[in-house]
Design a protein around this motif. Structure first.
Motif, mmCIF file in Angstrom:
data_model
loop_
_atom_site.group_PDB
_atom_site.id
_atom_site.type_symbol
_atom_site.label_atom_id
_atom_site.label_comp_id
_atom_site.label_asym_id
_atom_site.label_seq_id
_atom_site.Cartn_x
_atom_site.Cartn_y
_atom_site.Cartn_z
ATOM 1 N N PRO A 193 0.816 -1.222 0.000
ATOM 2 C CA PRO A 193 0.000 0.000 0.000
ATOM 3 C C PRO A 193 0.845 1.266 0.000
ATOM 4 N N ASP A 248 -2.948 3.755 2.984
ATOM 5 C CA ASP A 248 -3.166 2.375 2.544
ATOM 6 C C ASP A 248 -3.731 2.312 1.123
ATOM 7 N N THR A 284 -4.151 1.189 -2.407
ATOM 8 C CA THR A 284 -3.811 -0.026 -3.146
ATOM 9 C C THR A 284 -3.895 0.177 -4.650
ATOM 10 N N SER A 330 -7.809 3.394 2.270
ATOM 11 C CA SER A 330 -8.563 3.672 3.492
ATOM 12 C C SER A 330 -9.199 5.060 3.437
#
Length: 87
Positions: free
Chosen positions: A2, A29, A31, A79
């Motif tokens: 990430p 985070d 991705t 996130s």
């Protein structure tokens, strides 16, 4: 692995209170990051620093956040974003 996307900005606290708060809008985070549109426009702010413009739209689209502004448009999967005050 990430990643992280950070927008450095001055945020208006509320529509009724025109005071600004310097900080960072952080997407942690991450991705997947997809640049939908890029712009190379640059402005100069009141302090003489380079300014790439505003985040005009920040919306949720299925499993992603989409941010749009003078600088372009980016789709972010990660996130929840958070705002971190400077100082």
């Amino acid at each position: 692995m990430p990643g992280r996307l950070t927008f450095k900005l001055d945020a208006v606290l509320t529509p009724e209170n025109q005071a600004y708060a310097a900080g960072n809008l952080v997407f942690g985070d991450v991705t997947r990051l997809e640049w939908i549109k890029k712009s190379h426009n640059q402005f100069t702010d009141a302090t003489g620093e380079v300014d790439l413009g505003n985040i005009d739209i920040l919306r949720i689209d299925a499993d992603a956040f989409v941010a749009e502004g003078d600088w372009g448009e980016v789709r972010i999967i990660g996130s929840q974003p958070r705002f971190e005050l400077d100082g």
